[in-house]
Motif scaffolding. Sequence first.
Motif, short mmCIF file in Angstrom:
data_model
loop_
_atom_site.label_atom_id
_atom_site.label_comp_id
_atom_site.label_asym_id
_atom_site.label_seq_id
_atom_site.Cartn_x
_atom_site.Cartn_y
_atom_site.Cartn_z
N GLY A 46 0.84 -0.82 0.01
CA GLY A 46 -0.16 0.39 0.10
C GLY A 46 0.98 1.04 0.24
O GLY A 46 1.96 0.90 -0.48
N CYS A 47 -0.05 2.56 0.70
CA CYS A 47 1.18 3.79 0.65
C CYS A 47 0.75 4.22 1.78
O CYS A 47 -0.42 4.35 2.15
N ILE A 48 1.27 4.90 2.33
CA ILE A 48 1.40 6.10 3.55
C ILE A 48 1.30 7.32 2.31
O ILE A 48 2.75 7.82 1.63
N LYS A 49 0.59 8.12 2.42
CA LYS A 49 0.44 9.24 1.89
C LYS A 49 0.80 10.66 2.80
O LYS A 49 -0.46 10.29 4.20
N THR A 50 0.99 12.01 2.35
CA THR A 50 1.32 12.90 3.20
C THR A 50 0.43 13.70 2.74
O THR A 50 -0.05 14.26 1.47
N ARG A 51 -0.51 15.12 3.22
CA ARG A 51 -0.98 15.80 3.28
C ARG A 51 -0.04 17.18 2.58
O ARG A 51 0.99 17.12 3.56
#
Length: 188
Positions: A46-51
């Motif tokens: 999966g992915c770890i997304k930042t804002r």
Amino acid sequence: MNPSGFGGAAASGVATRILGLDPGLRITGFGLIDSLGSQLRYVASGCIKTRDGELPGRLKTLLDGVREVIATYRPDVVAVEKVFVNVNPQSTLLLGQARGAVICGAVACELPVTEYTALQVKQSVVGYGKAHKEQVQDMVQRLLRLDASPGADAADALACAICHAHGSHGFGGLAGVGARRRGGRALG
């Protein structure tokens, strides 16, 4: 029933769970595989997304995300893709800071970390160090017998884990955690 998912091969050893990380400030891909000899088994990706926002908050999101993935899937080792030198020094600096956050997340969980260049990863997975992203995605899908091709960031992270499983020892592995030594005295 064999809990490792490797059929009769588990009798000869214990599988190693490898967490591959493809760091990015906006999106960090992660992929987990179990490796037993030459056999590989997909676990998760999966992915770890930042804002958008201030850099410190984004780095904390990455650090916390890596620690959450580690707590959930309990890998034995971590493989991280090394930074490439970009034509834009600011982008390279930001990517380096993202890498630092994900490496710190792994080291804080007392896991050994090994780094691989993109060339090493592509050579190990595709057989050609200058392979395109689509070729990496296709080979990851084939090697892990996935029904669909993973997204680009997750595929790169899985490729990094596969590279580690194939025994491609990276440069500058962070084998020890805790105190570091310099000139005979402990730091830390």
